[in-house]
Design an enzyme around this catalytic site. Structure first.
Site, PDB file in Angstrom:
ATOM      1  N   ASP A  66      -6.736   4.207  -4.763  1.00 28.49           N
ATOM      2  CA  ASP A  66      -7.483   4.063  -3.514  1.00 28.49           C
ATOM      3  C   ASP A  66      -8.131   5.442  -3.338  1.00 28.49           C
ATOM      4  O   ASP A  66      -8.292   6.168  -4.333  1.00 28.49           O
ATOM      5  CB  ASP A  66      -6.546   3.687  -2.341  1.00 28.49           C
ATOM      6  CG  ASP A  66      -7.311   3.166  -1.119  1.00 28.49           C
ATOM      7  OD1 ASP A  66      -7.603   1.959  -1.079  1.00 28.49           O
ATOM      8  OD2 ASP A  66      -7.642   3.958  -0.222  1.00 28.49           O
ATOM      9  N   LYS A  91       0.854  -1.189   0.000  1.00 27.41           N
ATOM     10  CA  LYS A  91       0.000   0.000   0.000  1.00 27.41           C
ATOM     11  C   LYS A  91       0.888   1.236   0.000  1.00 27.41           C
ATOM     12  O   LYS A  91       2.042   1.178   0.426  1.00 27.41           O
ATOM     13  CB  LYS A  91      -0.874   0.022   1.258  1.00 27.41           C
ATOM     14  CG  LYS A  91      -2.135   0.827   1.088  1.00 27.41           C
ATOM     15  CD  LYS A  91      -3.212  -0.004   0.425  1.00 27.41           C
ATOM     16  CE  LYS A  91      -4.427   0.809   0.050  1.00 27.41           C
ATOM     17  NZ  LYS A  91      -5.529  -0.085  -0.349  1.00 27.41           N
TER      18      LYS A  91
HETATM   19  N1  GLU Z   1      -7.256   0.137  -3.161  1.00 24.96           N
HETATM   20  C1  GLU Z   1      -7.975  -1.048  -3.496  1.00 24.96           C
HETATM   21  C2  GLU Z   1      -8.008  -1.971  -2.314  1.00 24.96           C
HETATM   22  O1  GLU Z   1      -8.135  -1.524  -1.192  1.00 24.96           O
HETATM   23  C3  GLU Z   1      -7.474  -1.676  -4.792  1.00 24.96           C
HETATM   24  C4  GLU Z   1      -6.051  -2.072  -4.800  1.00 24.96           C
HETATM   25  C5  GLU Z   1      -5.560  -2.581  -6.152  1.00 24.96           C
HETATM   26  O2  GLU Z   1      -6.350  -2.684  -7.094  1.00 24.96           O
HETATM   27  O3  GLU Z   1      -4.355  -2.866  -6.214  1.00 24.96           O
HETATM   28  O4  GLU Z   1      -7.956  -3.157  -2.413  1.00 24.96           O
END
Ligand code: GLU
Length: 450
Positions: free
Chosen positions: A166, A126
């Protein structure tokens, strides 16, 4: 509680007292693992849990950008490469004023188990920044994204770490980030980011995937209860990308979102957000001003309750918190339990505080499903986007949607089976933690120490 599990929770509490969100998610996940660690002494022997709560790598970088008046601003950028044992690190970037290491770490930790549940080869990561996109011009956002990628590009790649969106990072931002990556590296590696536009390697259905996946998962829960989605009324919080996907898929399947809450209050639309006109209005409304949903009530002549959340309304069948972390605290949980509504399906990452979640789980008349399973369709379709990019192919919307549905069925099934295996009954919260954990644990053990 297993003594080893408790000791790891205690270590994290002591070490990360300034990062309450991270402590919260570690406690939530690890407290499900007691029976697993009891049964598998090899996990303790390899000190697997302490290894798992420590990010493999986490770094910050400065992101300097210039506003439209020529003034300089300096932000902090983050990337947490939490666990890469089952695939390249994968997870979104969050641009929001309140981003600090505790937020990035909590999201990164959740991502490990969520990604494992998709059944696809993606590790957990992340990132993000304390940049506040509110009120910024497109040119300012572009300069910020370019500066962000200039700092990050050396540390990511299609087989290394694959960021996505996100909160605060949508298709536009991904476009700017990818443009800068391509310029700096001089290669066509569009598998480095997901959530891209369709013209340069994005996947059909990716924008809708999290919301669609959540509704597919809900269908599985209903099926388990010998119930169906048709005619169901849903109350959600949030009407961002995810909430919008829920509204759309619910409408397609004969259900309806009849309540939705935003930062300024909640809307009650007894007819449901089911028409194209209403869905498009929400998209427009959010693009113009993400802080107010009141204009919807004015446009469609329905009730708007200022400054309140819709937790506790009785004329629905399902609650789906889809806004942000810790949206549902104890006070709201008590209202939800008192409403008599049976289904509490988490969607946003960690939308419920641990005390509220445990309280809801203890209600005999309720069924609780955890976000790390329910919202996994988003990152799952990101993994399908990576697959399409490496194949240099584009799959049809029908193909992606069918795979998403299958994925959600599978996530529900493996979660239910894992809970069953440990004598926990139909406990989807514990089951998701156990199933996600076991997959990662096995890979870590197989690969030895690093
Ligand atoms: N931010 C999204 C999540 O919380 C998607 C992450 C992604 O597609 O890599 O899973």
């Amino acid at each position: 509680m297993n003594a080893y599990v408790q000791s790891v929770i205690d270590n994290v509490k002591a070490k990360h007292s300034s990062e309450p969100e991270f402590v919260q998610t570690v406690e939530e996940v690890l407290s499900s693992l007691s029976p697993v660690v009891d049964k598998h002494p090899e996990y303790e022997a390899a000190d697997l849990l302490n290894r798992m709560v420590e990010p493999e790598r986490m770094f910050t970088f400065s992101v300097v950008w210039m506003d439209d008046q020529g003034k300089y601003h300096t932000q902090t950028g983050y990337r947490c490469q939490f666990n890469g044992s089952i695939g390249p690190y994968k997870g979104g970037l969050r641009f929001q004023k309140n981003v600090y290491p505790g937020i990035i770490k909590f999201l990164g930790f959740e991502q490990i188990f969520k990604n494992a549940l998709t059944g696809l080869p993606i590790g957990g990561g992340k990132g993000g920044s304390d940049f506040d996109p509110a009120g910024k011009s497109a040119a300012e956002v572009m300069r910020f994204c370019q500066s962000f990628m200039t700092a990050l590009y050396r540390y990511i790649g299609p087989d290394v770490d694959v960021p996505a969106g996100d909160m605060g990072v949508g298709g536009r931002e991904i476009g700017y980030l990818f443009g800068q990556y391509r310029r700096l590296k001089g290669v066509w590696e569009n598998g480095v980011l997901t959530g891209k536009g369709l013209s340069y390697g994005g996947s059909l259905i990716r924008p809708e995937a999290t919301g669609y996946g959540a509704v597919y998962y809900l269908e599985e829960v209903l099926k388990h209860e010998h119930d169906t989605i048709e005619g169901k009324k849903i109350a959600i919080s949030g009407y961002g990308n995810v909430g919008w996907g829920i509204m759309k898929k619910a409408a397609q399947l004969g259900a309806a979102v009849t309540y939705f809450a935003g930062p300024d209050g909640y809307i009650h639309d007894p007819d449901g957000v089911i028409t194209e006109e209403k869905l498009n209005f929400i998209l427009d409304m959010r693009a113009k001003d993400p802080m107010h949903c009141k204009p919807y009530a004015e446009k469609f002549g329905c009730e708007f309750v200022e400054g309140q959340k819709c937790w506790g309304v009785k004329d629905v069948d399902i609650y789906m918190p889809a806004a942000t972390q810790n949206d549902v605290k104890m006070e709201s949980a008590q209202k939800i339990a008192a409403s008599g509504v049976k289904y509490y399906i988490e969607v946003a990452n960690m939308p419920t505080t641990n005390d509220a979640l445990n309280f809801l789980r203890s209600q005999k008349h309720m069924l609780v499903a955890p976000s790390k399973a329910v919202n996994a369709g988003g990152v799952g379709v990101s993994a399908l986007e990576m697959a399409q990019n490496s194949e240099r192919l584009v799959w049809t919307a029908e193909e992606v949607d069918a795979q998403l549905k299958k994925m959600m069925e599978n996530i529900h099934r493996v979660s239910a089976e894992a809970a069953e295996e440990y004598g926990l009954g139909y406990d989807l919260v514990a089951g998701a933690n156990i199933a996600g954990f076991k997959k990662v644990a096995e890979a870590m053990l197989a690969q030895g120490i690093f």
